[in-house]
Scaffold this active site. Structure first.
Site, PDB file in Angstrom:
ATOM      1  N   ARG A 149       0.824  -1.235   0.000  1.00  8.48           N
ATOM      2  CA  ARG A 149       0.000   0.000   0.000  1.00  8.48           C
ATOM      3  C   ARG A 149       0.848   1.270   0.000  1.00  8.48           C
ATOM      4  NH1 ARG A 149      -3.111  -3.165   3.650  1.00  8.48           N
ATOM      5  NH2 ARG A 149      -4.887  -4.027   2.550  1.00  8.48           N
ATOM      6  N   LYS A 171       2.938  11.243 -11.703  1.00 11.07           N
ATOM      7  CA  LYS A 171       2.108  10.341 -12.514  1.00 11.07           C
ATOM      8  C   LYS A 171       2.886   9.038 -12.674  1.00 11.07           C
ATOM      9  CE  LYS A 171      -0.787  13.308 -15.383  1.00 11.07           C
ATOM     10  NZ  LYS A 171      -1.085  13.773 -16.757  1.00 11.07           N
ATOM     11  N   GLU A 213       9.904  18.523 -25.291  1.00 10.35           N
ATOM     12  CA  GLU A 213       9.165  18.831 -24.053  1.00 10.35           C
ATOM     13  C   GLU A 213       9.707  20.115 -23.407  1.00 10.35           C
ATOM     14  OE1 GLU A 213       6.487  17.176 -23.221  1.00 10.35           O
ATOM     15  OE2 GLU A 213       6.697  15.236 -24.224  1.00 10.35           O
ATOM     16  N   LYS A 255       7.091  22.875 -14.502  1.00  7.58           N
ATOM     17  CA  LYS A 255       6.226  21.718 -14.244  1.00  7.58           C
ATOM     18  C   LYS A 255       5.819  21.680 -12.770  1.00  7.58           C
ATOM     19  CE  LYS A 255       5.050  17.001 -14.850  1.00  7.58           C
ATOM     20  NZ  LYS A 255       5.180  15.745 -15.553  1.00  7.58           N
ATOM     21  N   GLU A 265      -4.682  16.815 -11.904  1.00  4.01           N
ATOM     22  CA  GLU A 265      -5.190  17.185 -13.232  1.00  4.01           C
ATOM     23  C   GLU A 265      -6.700  17.405 -13.258  1.00  4.01           C
ATOM     24  OE1 GLU A 265      -2.951  15.407 -16.419  1.00  4.01           O
ATOM     25  OE2 GLU A 265      -4.562  15.769 -17.827  1.00  4.01           O
ATOM     26  N   ARG A 269      -3.395  21.420 -15.014  1.00  5.35           N
ATOM     27  CA  ARG A 269      -2.307  20.494 -15.399  1.00  5.35           C
ATOM     28  C   ARG A 269      -2.418  20.047 -16.857  1.00  5.35           C
ATOM     29  NH1 ARG A 269       0.540  15.748 -11.721  1.00  5.35           N
ATOM     30  NH2 ARG A 269       1.925  15.008 -13.374  1.00  5.35           N
ATOM     31  N   ASN A 273      -0.168  19.171 -21.729  1.00  3.48           N
ATOM     32  CA  ASN A 273      -0.421  18.312 -22.889  1.00  3.48           C
ATOM     33  C   ASN A 273      -0.454  19.083 -24.204  1.00  3.48           C
ATOM     34  OD1 ASN A 273      -0.629  15.821 -21.525  1.00  3.48           O
ATOM     35  ND2 ASN A 273      -2.627  16.451 -20.758  1.00  3.48           N
ATOM     36  N   HIS A 276      -0.056  17.306 -27.556  1.00  3.36           N
ATOM     37  CA  HIS A 276      -0.165  15.869 -27.319  1.00  3.36           C
ATOM     38  C   HIS A 276      -1.383  15.228 -28.005  1.00  3.36           C
ATOM     39  CE1 HIS A 276       3.045  16.698 -24.546  1.00  3.36           C
ATOM     40  NE2 HIS A 276       3.090  15.456 -24.106  1.00  3.36           N
ATOM     41  N   HIS A 280      -0.409  12.242 -30.075  1.00  2.99           N
ATOM     42  CA  HIS A 280      -0.856  10.865 -29.843  1.00  2.99           C
ATOM     43  C   HIS A 280      -1.493  10.292 -31.101  1.00  2.99           C
ATOM     44  CE1 HIS A 280      -1.047  11.572 -25.234  1.00  2.99           C
ATOM     45  NE2 HIS A 280       0.099  11.052 -25.597  1.00  2.99           N
ATOM     46  N   HIS A 293       7.852   9.680 -29.031  1.00  2.00           N
ATOM     47  CA  HIS A 293       6.799  10.515 -28.454  1.00  2.00           C
ATOM     48  C   HIS A 293       7.143  12.006 -28.604  1.00  2.00           C
ATOM     49  CE1 HIS A 293       3.755  11.875 -25.631  1.00  2.00           C
ATOM     50  NE2 HIS A 293       4.696  12.475 -24.925  1.00  2.00           N
TER      51      HIS A 293
HETATM   52  P1  NAD Z   1      12.516   5.179 -22.271  1.00  3.68           P
HETATM   53  O1  NAD Z   1      12.400   5.105 -20.827  1.00  3.68           O
HETATM   54  O2  NAD Z   1      12.034   4.016 -23.071  1.00  3.68           O
HETATM   55  O3  NAD Z   1      14.032   5.492 -22.657  1.00  3.68           O
HETATM   56  C1  NAD Z   1      14.381   5.608 -24.020  1.00  3.68           C
HETATM   57  C2  NAD Z   1      15.569   4.711 -24.374  1.00  3.68           C
HETATM   58  O4  NAD Z   1      16.746   5.312 -23.869  1.00  3.68           O
HETATM   59  C3  NAD Z   1      15.505   3.328 -23.768  1.00  3.68           C
HETATM   60  O5  NAD Z   1      16.005   2.386 -24.687  1.00  3.68           O
HETATM   61  C4  NAD Z   1      16.438   3.436 -22.570  1.00  3.68           C
HETATM   62  O6  NAD Z   1      16.988   2.193 -22.177  1.00  3.68           O
HETATM   63  C5  NAD Z   1      17.491   4.358 -23.105  1.00  3.68           C
HETATM   64  N1  NAD Z   1      18.215   5.123 -22.106  1.00  3.68           N
HETATM   65  C6  NAD Z   1      17.725   5.742 -21.022  1.00  3.68           C
HETATM   66  N2  NAD Z   1      18.661   6.483 -20.432  1.00  3.68           N
HETATM   67  C7  NAD Z   1      19.785   6.311 -21.134  1.00  3.68           C
HETATM   68  C8  NAD Z   1      21.095   6.826 -21.029  1.00  3.68           C
HETATM   69  N3  NAD Z   1      21.426   7.740 -20.109  1.00  3.68           N
HETATM   70  N4  NAD Z   1      22.023   6.418 -21.912  1.00  3.68           N
HETATM   71  C9  NAD Z   1      21.702   5.541 -22.906  1.00  3.68           C
HETATM   72  N5  NAD Z   1      20.466   5.042 -23.087  1.00  3.68           N
HETATM   73  C10 NAD Z   1      19.526   5.432 -22.205  1.00  3.68           C
HETATM   74  O7  NAD Z   1      11.744   6.456 -22.859  1.00  3.68           O
HETATM   75  P2  NAD Z   1      11.487   7.928 -22.299  1.00  3.68           P
HETATM   76  O8  NAD Z   1      11.307   8.760 -23.493  1.00  3.68           O
HETATM   77  O9  NAD Z   1      12.466   8.312 -21.269  1.00  3.68           O
HETATM   78  O10 NAD Z   1      10.092   7.782 -21.536  1.00  3.68           O
HETATM   79  C11 NAD Z   1       8.917   7.427 -22.219  1.00  3.68           C
HETATM   80  C12 NAD Z   1       7.905   6.967 -21.196  1.00  3.68           C
HETATM   81  O11 NAD Z   1       7.648   8.031 -20.289  1.00  3.68           O
HETATM   82  C13 NAD Z   1       6.568   6.565 -21.769  1.00  3.68           C
HETATM   83  O12 NAD Z   1       6.184   5.326 -21.211  1.00  3.68           O
HETATM   84  C14 NAD Z   1       5.618   7.670 -21.344  1.00  3.68           C
HETATM   85  O13 NAD Z   1       4.310   7.216 -21.148  1.00  3.68           O
HETATM   86  C15 NAD Z   1       6.254   8.103 -20.051  1.00  3.68           C
HETATM   87  N6  NAD Z   1       5.945   9.488 -19.651  1.00  3.68           N
HETATM   88  C16 NAD Z   1       5.479   9.690 -18.394  1.00  3.68           C
HETATM   89  C17 NAD Z   1       5.207  10.971 -17.965  1.00  3.68           C
HETATM   90  C18 NAD Z   1       4.749  11.202 -16.553  1.00  3.68           C
HETATM   91  O14 NAD Z   1       4.373  12.317 -16.218  1.00  3.68           O
HETATM   92  N7  NAD Z   1       4.806  10.198 -15.698  1.00  3.68           N
HETATM   93  C19 NAD Z   1       5.420  12.065 -18.805  1.00  3.68           C
HETATM   94  C20 NAD Z   1       5.908  11.826 -20.090  1.00  3.68           C
HETATM   95  C21 NAD Z   1       6.179  10.515 -20.515  1.00  3.68           C
HETATM   96  N1  GLY Z   2       3.355  14.779 -18.615  1.00  2.00           N
HETATM   97  C1  GLY Z   2       2.136  15.421 -18.278  1.00  2.00           C
HETATM   98  C2  GLY Z   2       1.877  15.488 -16.826  1.00  2.00           C
HETATM   99  O1  GLY Z   2       2.709  15.125 -16.028  1.00  2.00           O
HETATM  100  O2  GLY Z   2       0.820  15.906 -16.436  1.00  2.00           O
END
Ligand code: NAD
Ligand code: GLY
Length: 394
Positions: A149, A171, A213, A255, A265, A269, A273, A276, A280, A293
């Site tokens: 939990r 998130k 971003e 942010k 949100e 918030r 987006n 987006h 998307h 993305h």
């Molecule tokens: P990712 O985590 O898949 O990383 C991209 C690639 O880079 C992967 O292959 C990873 O292994 C590699 N990598 C990471 N750090 C590295 C480094 N320092 N050196 C070499 N390689 C490295 O992708 P991302 O773009 O970081 O994140 C995308 C995800 O984030 C999605 O699932 C999306 O839904 C999520 N997201 C969440 C929020 C939120 O607010 N929580 C906001 C935006 C995106």
């Molecule tokens: N990435 C959008 C949010 O965190 O709300």
């Protein structure tokens, strides 16, 4: 023992109450706080500050026993260094290496993680550390939110996207076969540790995707920051560490400010987006993984700006500035060639749809953004795909 460790940390100013968004500068590092009452937490941003992780965790009374959760790619570069840093400061560390990829951000991977934590007898006094990009951060955050939990976790983001976006704001979640991030929770970390030095190994395309971003924050909230990005674009593309620390710090600050005012949100918030809804749609139509993305968001921001311009909310010059900045940051801006009907169909499934109405975040000039209702998505997409060029009156 604990006292000694804290005192060796050059950055920790004991007794200093850091109020929300107050910036503390040292020669190497900047700090800000996400102010959410009892769930407030610090963000440390610097170049080469992985070595300060133990000190940062001590500063928030993070558990001494931790599971460092990462993926196989990031582990190759940074797992050993992180473990050694923590162990030499007295932390008890175990490592979990998950497979790399968005396709592993699933309930199955989460179940595997729970199994490991249970086998290792992790309890509520232990903590999780997410070392990786947004996939690892979202998944580990959700594991922390739900295991027993809720147990403490901290983010050590290693992609630019994760450093400026996903590691901040709480998130967390995993994907479902029916859609991205459909299962999750709002659950804030205890600490976010951002070392821009870790971006040295990040592939160029991933780095550029994160810059989209960063640009977004200028467009939605800060015209001066947008101008600063225009002036420092070459340094940013060259991964200059000072420019990166500044850009990441400003992005996190914007942010944090939004999250402090609308954590779950309910309204504001949603401006995060910008671009987006179009983005998307592009990702879905192109097929996940074909376009990053951040690349889709870059194209989406230009489409949003063109829509704003059509509605008289920004000037043609604003559209050109946004587009040019993205291009010089090595991002795509051309709309992929799907039909208006295809775009409209996917946009109608967007998470922001309310009562059947498609809603879009649009920029008002540069530096302000608001949510707008969109009456005719297909008509808009048709105009964006086939703009009527101004006629030559000479
Ligand atoms: P990712 O985590 O898949 O990383 C991209 C690639 O880079 C992967 O292959 C990873 O292994 C590699 N990598 C990471 N750090 C590295 C480094 N320092 N050196 C070499 N390689 C490295 O992708 P991302 O773009 O970081 O994140 C995308 C995800 O984030 C999605 O699932 C999306 O839904 C999520 N997201 C969440 C929020 C939120 O607010 N929580 C906001 C935006 C995106
Ligand atoms: N990435 C959008 C949010 O965190 O709300």
């Amino acid at each position: 023992m604990e006292k000694d460790r804290i005192n060796t940390c050059p950055f920790l100013r004991r007794g200093t109450r850091v109020s929300p968004l107050v910036k503390m500068e040292t020669n190497l590092m900047q700090q800000l706080t996400v102010g959410l009452d009892e769930r407030s937490y610090p963000i440390w941003i610097g170049n080469g500050i992985l070595a300060e992780l133990p000190c940062a965790l001590q500063a928030v009374s993070f558990p001494n026993r931790v599971s460092l959760i990462t993926n196989t790619t990031v582990a190759e570069f940074y797992a050993e260094q992180t473990v050694q840093t923590l162990a030499s400061a007295g932390f008890r560390v175990s490592v979990v290496r998950l497979p790399d990829g968005e396709e592993y951000k699933t309930l199955d991977t989460l179940a595997h993680l729970y199994d490991t934590l249970i086998e290792q007898r992790f309890d509520r006094h232990d903590g999780l550390l997410a070392l990786g990009g947004g996939v690892i951060g979202d998944l580990v955050g959700f594991a922390a939110a739900t295991y027993l939990r809720g147990i403490p976790f901290a983010q050590i983001p290693t992609t630019l996207l994760a450093q400026v976006d996903s590691s901040v704001g709480g998130k967390t979640g995993v994907n479902h076969p029916q859609g991205k991030n459909l299962i999750g929770a709002f659950y804030q970390p205890r600490h976010v540790h951002i070392d821009v030095g870790l971006l040295a190994t990040l592939p160029d395309r991933e780095f550029a995707a994160g810059l989209a971003e960063v640009v977004k924050y200028g467009v939605i909230a800060d015209a001066d920051f947008f101008s600063w990005l225009e002036q420092h674009r070459q340094l940013l593309v060259g991964k200059d560490s000072r420019a990166l620390v500044e850009a990441v710090m400003k992005s996190c600050q914007i942010k944090a400010n939004v999250v402090e005012n609308d954590e779950k949100e309910q309204g504001l918030r949603a401006i995060l987006n910008l671009g987006h809804t179009f983005g998307h749609a592009i990702e879905t139509l192109a097929g996940y993984g074909v376009i990053r993305h951040g690349e889709a968001v870059a194209i989406g921001m230009v489409l949003a700006a063109r829509t704003s311009c059509e509605m008289g909310l920004c000037s043609r010059q604003d559209v050109d500035r946004i587009s040019q900045l993205l291009v010089t940051l090595n991002l795509p801006v051309q709309i992929p060639d799907f039909t208006a009907a295809e775009y409209a169909a996917v946009m109608s499934l967007d998470k922001k749809v309310k009562g059947g109405e498609v809603r879009l975040v649009l920029n008002h000039g540069i530096g302000v953004a608001r949510m707008h209702r969109l009456d005719d998505p297909q008509g808009l997409m048709s105009r964006l795909l086939h703009p009527i060029m101004p006629t030559d009156k000479t």
